[in-house]
Design an enzyme around this catalytic site. Sequence first.
Site, PDB file in Angstrom:
ATOM      1  N   GLU A 178       6.917 -15.858  -5.991  1.00  0.00           N
ATOM      2  CA  GLU A 178       5.929 -15.041  -5.345  1.00  0.00           C
ATOM      3  C   GLU A 178       5.809 -13.814  -4.575  1.00  0.00           C
ATOM      4  O   GLU A 178       5.003 -13.886  -3.671  1.00  0.00           O
ATOM      5  CB  GLU A 178       4.550 -16.137  -5.526  1.00  0.00           C
ATOM      6  CG  GLU A 178       4.628 -17.106  -6.456  1.00  0.00           C
ATOM      7  CD  GLU A 178       2.925 -17.988  -6.768  1.00  0.00           C
ATOM      8  OE1 GLU A 178       2.378 -17.713  -6.721  1.00  0.00           O
ATOM      9  OE2 GLU A 178       3.315 -18.225  -7.288  1.00  0.00           O
ATOM     10  N   GLU A 213      12.795 -10.561 -13.979  1.00  0.00           N
ATOM     11  CA  GLU A 213      14.052  -9.970 -15.190  1.00  0.00           C
ATOM     12  C   GLU A 213      15.297 -10.280 -14.272  1.00  0.00           C
ATOM     13  O   GLU A 213      15.356  -9.751 -12.901  1.00  0.00           O
ATOM     14  CB  GLU A 213      13.390  -8.759 -15.979  1.00  0.00           C
ATOM     15  CG  GLU A 213      12.572  -8.640 -16.476  1.00  0.00           C
ATOM     16  CD  GLU A 213      12.027  -6.715 -17.231  1.00  0.00           C
ATOM     17  OE1 GLU A 213      13.028  -6.397 -16.757  1.00  0.00           O
ATOM     18  OE2 GLU A 213      11.794  -7.324 -17.776  1.00  0.00           O
TER      19      GLU A 213
HETATM   20  N1  COS Z   1      -4.507  -6.224  -6.613  1.00  0.00           N
HETATM   21  C1  COS Z   1      -4.822  -4.863  -7.490  1.00  0.00           C
HETATM   22  N2  COS Z   1      -3.997  -4.147  -8.006  1.00  0.00           N
HETATM   23  C2  COS Z   1      -2.654  -4.165  -7.125  1.00  0.00           C
HETATM   24  C3  COS Z   1      -2.547  -4.799  -6.007  1.00  0.00           C
HETATM   25  C4  COS Z   1      -3.476  -5.779  -5.754  1.00  0.00           C
HETATM   26  N3  COS Z   1      -3.158  -6.859  -5.030  1.00  0.00           N
HETATM   27  N4  COS Z   1      -1.467  -4.231  -5.658  1.00  0.00           N
HETATM   28  C5  COS Z   1      -0.719  -2.834  -6.362  1.00  0.00           C
HETATM   29  N5  COS Z   1      -1.815  -3.114  -6.958  1.00  0.00           N
HETATM   30  C6  COS Z   1      -2.131  -1.786  -8.382  1.00  0.00           C
HETATM   31  C7  COS Z   1      -2.095  -0.583  -7.140  1.00  0.00           C
HETATM   32  O1  COS Z   1      -3.339  -0.078  -6.654  1.00  0.00           O
HETATM   33  C8  COS Z   1      -1.333   0.700  -8.278  1.00  0.00           C
HETATM   34  O2  COS Z   1      -2.421   1.129  -8.618  1.00  0.00           O
HETATM   35  P1  COS Z   1      -2.474   2.877  -8.829  1.00  0.00           P
HETATM   36  O3  COS Z   1      -1.495   3.572  -8.985  1.00  0.00           O
HETATM   37  O4  COS Z   1      -4.293   2.904  -9.861  1.00  0.00           O
HETATM   38  O5  COS Z   1      -2.777   3.104  -7.873  1.00  0.00           O
HETATM   39  C9  COS Z   1      -0.631  -0.405  -9.317  1.00  0.00           C
HETATM   40  O6  COS Z   1      -1.413  -1.662  -8.531  1.00  0.00           O
HETATM   41  C10 COS Z   1       0.918   0.350  -8.445  1.00  0.00           C
HETATM   42  O7  COS Z   1       1.420  -0.442  -6.914  1.00  0.00           O
HETATM   43  P2  COS Z   1       2.125   0.027  -5.855  1.00  0.00           P
HETATM   44  O8  COS Z   1       2.907   1.490  -6.518  1.00  0.00           O
HETATM   45  O9  COS Z   1       1.734  -1.020  -4.490  1.00  0.00           O
HETATM   46  O10 COS Z   1       3.494  -0.763  -6.592  1.00  0.00           O
HETATM   47  P3  COS Z   1       4.943  -1.063  -6.325  1.00  0.00           P
HETATM   48  O11 COS Z   1       5.996  -0.445  -7.090  1.00  0.00           O
HETATM   49  O12 COS Z   1       4.769   0.152  -5.118  1.00  0.00           O
HETATM   50  O13 COS Z   1       4.513  -2.287  -6.002  1.00  0.00           O
HETATM   51  C11 COS Z   1       4.775  -4.086  -4.738  1.00  0.00           C
HETATM   52  C12 COS Z   1       4.505  -3.340  -4.932  1.00  0.00           C
HETATM   53  C13 COS Z   1       6.437  -3.798  -3.892  1.00  0.00           C
HETATM   54  C14 COS Z   1       4.353  -4.784  -3.495  1.00  0.00           C
HETATM   55  C15 COS Z   1       5.313  -4.874  -5.904  1.00  0.00           C
HETATM   56  O14 COS Z   1       6.256  -4.875  -6.631  1.00  0.00           O
HETATM   57  C16 COS Z   1       5.586  -6.667  -5.361  1.00  0.00           C
HETATM   58  O15 COS Z   1       4.385  -7.475  -4.925  1.00  0.00           O
HETATM   59  N6  COS Z   1       6.976  -7.186  -5.515  1.00  0.00           N
HETATM   60  C17 COS Z   1       6.651  -8.174  -5.152  1.00  0.00           C
HETATM   61  C18 COS Z   1       6.637  -8.923  -7.050  1.00  0.00           C
HETATM   62  C19 COS Z   1       6.812 -10.317  -6.721  1.00  0.00           C
HETATM   63  O16 COS Z   1       5.608 -11.193  -6.185  1.00  0.00           O
HETATM   64  N7  COS Z   1       7.959 -10.860  -7.612  1.00  0.00           N
HETATM   65  C20 COS Z   1       7.553 -12.339  -7.792  1.00  0.00           C
HETATM   66  C21 COS Z   1       7.527 -13.673  -9.017  1.00  0.00           C
HETATM   67  S1  COS Z   1       6.446 -14.384  -9.552  1.00  0.00           S
HETATM   68  S2  COS Z   1       6.976 -15.849  -9.013  1.00  0.00           S
END
Ligand code: COS
Length: 384
Positions: free
Chosen positions: A364, A126
Amino acid sequence: MIRDPQTLNALLDTVNRFVRERLVPAEALVAETDEIPADIVNDMKQMGLFGLTVPEEFGGLALTMEEEVMVMLAMGQTSPCFRSLFGTTVGIGSQGIVFDGTPEQKAKYLPKLATGELIASFALTEPDAGSDAASLRTMAIRDGDHYVVNGTKRYITNSPQAGIFTLMARTNPQDKGAGGVSAFIVEANTPGITIGKVDKKMGQRGAHTADVIFENCRVPVSQLMGGKEGQGFKTAMKVLEKGRIHIAAICVGVAERMLRDALNYAIDRKQFGQPIAEFQLVQAMLADSQAELYAARCMVIDAARKRDEGLNVATEASCCKLFASEMCGRVADRAVQIFGGAGYLSEYGIERFYRDVRLFRLYEGTSQIQQIVIARNMVREATR
Ligand code: COS
């Protein structure tokens, strides 16, 4: 895991021929017109490229991760925009349904995704929620047997062509974090959806991104992914984790293509009475690129095999995406350097790749997000 080497080799032969005979000759035209010709799109559909990762019972090829990587290494030998058209459906667009969809959702959408009749887009990002994906603000508020969706999604690849969106929206306004997010399958012709102007990008012409705006868009309850609220962020993370191995494989493929072009140029181009490939300073650039490419290739195949074995590859997937996309950027830079002044001119194509591959370090999950995922997992493992 490679299930049947003969079948995979036949598929790879077809993809390699398609890339060589149809895609490479069309690269300049696509860059100029910003459009992939309809006959190429049709050929992709005929070849089953849209269904690479859809289970066989729904008409797809159900490739394992290692097999998918092999196909992406082959697809990387040409402009990345071609992969983008079917890759978002094969990857982040459809895998949410494969992983977490209800049997009805799978039966309704996967067969049409597999044939390419429907193109799927992944709508997570977003204007104010990029790397911090869990902070997304698009709302989906339950109203009887519908959810009313309001919000804007940004940089959504293939949104102008999409038939469905895998949409992440907040169903619980009280929960501002990941737990308040749900995933939906939203049909693109649902009233209340507007696609913005196609973005003008640095590269990857032929692959289109745009805003997707939801205004009081009524989405039937049946479209809630898996029929469960609050699971959308996890669905998105699982999809992205697999997508990161897929993108890393494309990075390796494109880097191979750029290095091959640079090597051929260095062999042909003569200065000081000999091919520039004979000069050690040019050789250093070739050798560093080859060594890094080999490392990235080994990483991607290893991560894919581990995923096929059912191991948790969250760390490996991020390592692959980080290393392969950064490696690809370095190879692009050296390739332009080897081409010299010609590398700066559009007719040689290498400046186009240089711009195209810049995106790999951003989408990604940026390189910095991959570093965060890797380090967090390391600390978590060590302190468990
Ligand atoms: N597989 C399964 N579950 C996952 C996971 C994975 N790879 N990664 C995280 N989760 C789960 C966690 O286990 C957690 O669950 P619980 O609350 O039940 O423990 C939940 O998702 C939240 O995870 P987390 O606390 O790690 O979330 P954050 O907000 O700290 O964010 C990042 C983590 C920064 C890694 C995430 O926001 C991210 O990947 N950001 C980038 C987004 C992206 O790639 N954008 C591109 C857009 S598409 S082109």
